[in-house]
Design an enzyme around this catalytic site. Structure first.
Site, PDB file in Angstrom:
ATOM      1  NE  ARG A 237     -16.212   3.532  -6.944  1.00 51.91           N
ATOM      2  CZ  ARG A 237     -14.961   3.968  -6.750  1.00 51.91           C
ATOM      3  NH1 ARG A 237     -13.927   3.185  -6.996  1.00 51.91           N
ATOM      4  NH2 ARG A 237     -14.743   5.177  -6.291  1.00 51.91           N
ATOM      5  CD  GLU A 266     -13.742  -2.816  -3.704  1.00 57.19           C
ATOM      6  OE1 GLU A 266     -13.282  -1.877  -3.021  1.00 57.19           O
ATOM      7  OE2 GLU A 266     -13.863  -2.753  -4.928  1.00 57.19           O
ATOM      8  CG  HIS A 284     -10.390  -0.282  -4.578  1.00 55.13           C
ATOM      9  ND1 HIS A 284     -11.742  -0.064  -4.464  1.00 55.13           N
ATOM     10  CD2 HIS A 284      -9.897   0.835  -5.164  1.00 55.13           C
ATOM     11  CE1 HIS A 284     -12.051   1.127  -4.952  1.00 55.13           C
ATOM     12  NE2 HIS A 284     -10.938   1.691  -5.392  1.00 55.13           N
TER      13      HIS A 284
HETATM   14  C1  8YV Z   1      -9.355   5.279  -3.719  1.00 49.28           C
HETATM   15  C2  8YV Z   1     -10.955   5.333  -5.672  1.00 49.28           C
HETATM   16  O1  8YV Z   1      -8.541   4.224  -3.377  1.00 49.28           O
HETATM   17  O2  8YV Z   1     -10.691   7.606  -6.213  1.00 49.28           O
HETATM   18  C3  8YV Z   1     -11.451   6.690  -6.025  1.00 49.28           C
HETATM   19  O3  8YV Z   1     -12.664   6.836  -6.156  1.00 49.28           O
HETATM   20  O4  8YV Z   1     -11.638   4.385  -5.813  1.00 49.28           O
HETATM   21  C4  8YV Z   1      -9.575   5.133  -5.176  1.00 49.28           C
HETATM   22  O5  8YV Z   1      -8.660   5.926  -5.816  1.00 49.28           O
HETATM   23  C5  8YV Z   1     -10.628   5.267  -2.938  1.00 49.28           C
HETATM   24  O6  8YV Z   1     -11.000   6.613  -2.783  1.00 49.28           O
HETATM   25  C6  8YV Z   1     -10.508   4.581  -1.603  1.00 49.28           C
HETATM   26  O7  8YV Z   1      -9.558   5.250  -0.806  1.00 49.28           O
END
Ligand code: 8YV
Length: 318
Positions: A237, A266, A284
């Site tokens: 993150r 983001e 991302h």
């Molecule tokens: C996804 C993520 O792209 O799983 C997560 O927490 O950060 C990513 O795999 C996110 O959920 C946004 O769609």
């Protein structure tokens, strides 16, 4: 998707956007309210929240206390992702709402971590720009770095970290880690990230962190410990990192290079990063492959179908 059961009387609130094929399937089976797309999602939710029995979000758009207050009959929230940082777990448990995630993306995230590491070491993005700009011939690209055999530090050795480590074994890396849990692995454990950074050529941030607004776990002293030849990869993150400190370290050459898939605000990326050649930026996309997005979507649908058929959730985390 394991069955095709339909629940037209069950109303679901979308608190985060979904891939079109997931949305289509949700619409086919349930009554859907895309409140996240409204100009004021909470005002929209206030109007229909009393009828909502299920919610669908994602890793960056979780279930908050405010959502819960507006949905008194909520039974389940299915997240399309694994990140829990944007969900209020204490409030979710208090209310006894079931929260599910999609634990099918670890390989993809680890693959991207390695791709970013290689892109940094071998200057892939920079080399591509170099060729396209017609500079090959009149100029020489500076030499890259050898990933194979590097000392690799992993911050976080959970389900993503361990997959990164397995891949790094193929690169003959000397692997070390920090994690709140002592793992039964043949890698050196360090007590803290700073010591790990001092002993690493490349540092991978693979940790789950606190919510946005918590103090960052990686800041200037870690970047200085990595040093001008050090490399940093973040597939966790953006807010786990002191982003201005990272930008300064890269711009001033105090940190060698970075591969970043996640950012503090983001989809905004600090403008200064866009001008630097020693950083590789991706939007991302760690879990964004057709295969994994299909598997994640199926996991969301299957959890909801199973729950509303009275068979319980399949991948609950709360
Ligand atoms: C996804 C993520 O792209 O799983 C997560 O927490 O950060 C990513 O795999 C996110 O959920 C946004 O769609």
């Amino acid at each position: 998707m394991t069955d095709a059961t339909r629940f037209p009387d069950v109303e679901l609130a979308l608190i985060g956007g979904q891939q079109p094929f997931v949305l289509d399937e949700l619409k086919r089976r349930f009554t859907i309210h895309s409140i996240y797309a409204e100009p004021d999602p909470f005002a929209a939710l206030a109007k229909i929240g009393h009828r909502i029995r299920g919610a669908v979000g994602h890793g960056m758009a979780g279930l908050t206390r405010r959502h819960l207050e507006l949905m008194p009959k909520l039974e389940i929230c299915a997240l399309n992702g694994v990140g829990l940082e944007t969900s209020d777990l204490a409030a979710i448990r208090e209310r006894g709402v079931v929260l599910t995630t999609t634990p099918v993306l670890f390989d993809d995230v680890a693959d991207l971590a390695i791709a970013l590491a290689l892109a940094c070491c071998r200057q892939i993005a920079r080399a591509d720009r170099f060729v396209r700009a017609g500079r090959w011939g009149p100029e020489r690209l500076p030499l890259g770095r050898k990933l194979t055999g590097m000392r690799a530090g992993l911050i976080g050795l959970g389900r993503i970290g361990i997959e990164v480590a397995r891949r790094l074994e193929g690169f003959k890396a000397k692997i070390a880690y920090v994690d709140p849990v002592r793992r039964d692995v043949p890698y050196q454990a360090y007590p803290d990230a700073l010591t790990l950074a001092r002993e690493s050529d490349i540092l991978f941030l693979c940790a789950a962190g606190g919510p946005k607004g918590s103090p960052p776990m990686i800041g200037r002293e870690i970047f200085d410990a990595l040093g001008p030849r050090g490399l940093f990869v973040n597939i966790a993150r953006g807010w786990l990192v002191d982003e201005p400190a990272l930008v300064d370290a890269l711009a001033q050459g105090r940190l060698g290079a970075a591969g970043l898939d996640v950012f503090f605000g983001e989809p905004k990326v600090p403008t200064k990063l866009l001008e630097l050649d020693n950083v590789v930026l991706t939007p991302h996309i760690a879990s964004s492959t057709e295969e994994t997005m299909r598997a994640m979507g199926a996991c969301v649908i299957d959890n909801l179908a199973s729950w509303f058929s009275g068979r319980g959730a399949l991948t609950p985390v709360a």
